[in-house]
Design a protein around this motif. Structure first.
Motif, mmCIF file in Angstrom:
data_model
loop_
_atom_site.group_PDB
_atom_site.id
_atom_site.type_symbol
_atom_site.label_atom_id
_atom_site.label_comp_id
_atom_site.label_asym_id
_atom_site.label_seq_id
_atom_site.Cartn_x
_atom_site.Cartn_y
_atom_site.Cartn_z
ATOM 1 N N SER A 34 7.541 0.973 -4.660
ATOM 2 C CA SER A 34 6.159 0.582 -4.362
ATOM 3 C C SER A 34 5.822 -0.779 -4.965
ATOM 4 O O SER A 34 4.790 -1.358 -4.650
ATOM 5 N N GLY A 35 6.683 -1.258 -5.861
ATOM 6 C CA GLY A 35 6.439 -2.561 -6.481
ATOM 7 C C GLY A 35 5.511 -2.496 -7.676
ATOM 8 O O GLY A 35 5.121 -3.523 -8.218
ATOM 9 N N THR A 36 5.141 -1.299 -8.119
ATOM 10 C CA THR A 36 4.221 -1.206 -9.266
ATOM 11 C C THR A 36 4.959 -1.208 -10.603
ATOM 12 O O THR A 36 4.327 -1.301 -11.648
ATOM 13 N N GLU A 89 2.610 6.819 -5.580
ATOM 14 C CA GLU A 89 3.207 5.475 -5.650
ATOM 15 C C GLU A 89 3.316 4.872 -4.254
ATOM 16 O O GLU A 89 3.018 3.693 -4.056
ATOM 17 N N ARG A 98 11.797 -2.347 -2.934
ATOM 18 C CA ARG A 98 10.537 -2.524 -2.199
ATOM 19 C C ARG A 98 10.730 -2.667 -0.697
ATOM 20 O O ARG A 98 9.904 -2.221 0.087
ATOM 21 N N ALA A 116 1.391 1.475 -2.520
ATOM 22 C CA ALA A 116 2.057 0.364 -1.826
ATOM 23 C C ALA A 116 1.387 0.069 -0.483
ATOM 24 O O ALA A 116 1.811 -0.837 0.230
#
Ligand code: ZN
Length: 413
Positions: free
Chosen positions: A137-139, A360, A175, A364
């Motif tokens: 998700s890039g978090t 999550e 991602r 995204a």
């Protein structure tokens, strides 16, 4: 060939035999038992001729190509906590296998369909949850902290990742896997008592709770338990205790599923012959509505200040962690409601207390929804975790219906 929900129950039992023992499931991420579970999963999907890939964060993907690149993703996690339950996470993965079988047998689907088994949802070995899904998700923003984390035997997480083919610096590359994802579905056991209390097998999840987590320190004055009159005390525990009771009222007044928990209280000097000088408590507050969550925190702070004045002590708040509520996709919630109603006669919408990989994915920006199936006695993260086989079968049917409805919605025509 039609869907065979009973096969999912059989396969879950097979997985339990293969990766569990007398104490429960032992599929802890980044261990040999977890690898055995992943290989078992590959073996189940091999006959379908789906394409298997492990991404940069160790997530396991199975792809059934469709007429369009746009993808419907069904996801879960095959890892467990130590001495865990047989259904937490694995239900969604194994049910997803059955849904993929049904879709594959119906011919080339209009959209691409993927099953993902997220790596290390539980965080059981290194103490940080949602590894694979937060990378995708890039978090994930705590690589430096992850690098320093070790397990109970002093093994560095970074080394354990490398041993499983994951380079921490490259993990965020995962991602790209979500770029073509048009919808994400996750079926999970409820892990709580709500559906059982309502007598319902299935529910639709509205989103995951926002969380405010604080450490609150009340400071008074240590004084002799025998020589200090009651009206001359500055008792830190008295103020903390008042707050511990007050948060129940705050949750009740807020409603809408609000929960407040004081999970720890440490006192000093902590001896029977002294008035408590400092009482340090941990407060956890959760709500699906961000404004209500902020309101609960404000109320707790006001009450903490009031009790501190009443007891002539000082109070200090420190935020440990927070996360906003994560709301699932309204259109998918409607479809999930339809699917559950068709399969079980009645649906119910509820929030999720625990975080899930689905949260999550939703963060995204991918339209997401979850289904819950009833947990007996609301127990999870224990070998006592269980769900009636007939409810498990209904849950597979509901996931399949939801997948079909979602594919229809995503189809170009
Ligand atoms: Zn889970």
């Amino acid at each position: 060939m039609a869907l065979e929900p009973g096969r999912t129950v059989d396969e879950l039992r097979e997985l339990r035999e293969l990766t569990g023992d007398a104490d429960g499931a032992q599929r802890v991420a980044w261990t040999d038992t977890w690898v055995a579970a992943k290989e078992w999963l590959s073996g189940k999907l091999e006959p379908l001729g789906v394409e298997e890939e492990i991404d940069e964060a160790g997530n396991q993907w199975f792809t059934l190509p469709g007429e369009s690149e746009r993808a419907l993703v069904i996801g879960g996690h095959i890892d467990s906590v130590p001495n865990g339950g047989w259904l937490d996470g694995s239900l969604n993965v194994v049910a997803g296998v059955e849904v993929l079988r049904r879709i594959a047998q119906d011919g080339t689907p209009p959209v691409t369909v993927r099953l993902v088994s997220w790596a290390d949802e539980e965080g059981a070995r290194f103490g940080r949850s949602l590894f694979g899904s937060s990378a995708a998700s890039g978090t994930m923003a705590d690589q430096d902290e992850i690098r320093e984390r070790t397990d109970a035997n002093g093994i560095r997480w970074e080394d354990a990742l490398a041993a499983h083919g994951v380079d921490l610096d490259g993990a965020l590359e995962a991602r790209h896997r979500l770029e073509s994802t048009a919808a994400y579905l996750e079926l999970h056991i409820e892990q709580g008592p709500v559906l059982e209390a309502l007598g319902l097998p299935l529910g639709v999840v509205l989103g995951t709770f926002g969380v405010e987590r604080h450490q609150i320190t009340f400071r008074g004055q240590a004084a002799h338990a025998g020589s200090t009159p009651m009206d001359r005390r500055r008792d830190a525990l008295a103020a903390a205790a008042k707050l511990a009771l007050e948060i129940r009222g705050i949750a009740a007044r807020t409603g809408g599923g609000a929960v407040c928990t004081m999970g720890s209280c440490v006192t000093k000097p902590g001896i029977v012959t002294s008035v408590v000088e400092t009482a340090t408590v941990l407060l956890d507050q959760r709500h699906l509505d961000g404004e209500k969550l902020a309101g609960m925190l404000a109320e707790a702070k006001e009450a903490g200040g009031r009790f501190a004045r009443e007891e002539d002590v000082e109070v200090e708040w420190e935020r440990i962690w927070r996360i906003d509520p994560i709301l699932f996709d309204q259109a998918l919630i409607e479809l999930a409601d339809e699917a559950v109603t068709e399969v079980a006669g009645r649906s119910h919408r509820l929030p999720s207390g625990p975080l899930h990989d689905a949260a999550e994915v939703a963060r995204a920006g991918v339209p997401t929804v979850m289904l819950f199936v009833q947990s007996l006695r609301g127990l999870s993260h224990t070998k006592l975790e269980d769900t009636k086989p007939e409810h498990l079968e209904l849950s597979v049917q509901a996931l399949d219906r939801l997948a079909a409805k979602t594919m229809d919605r995503l189809s170009p025509s």
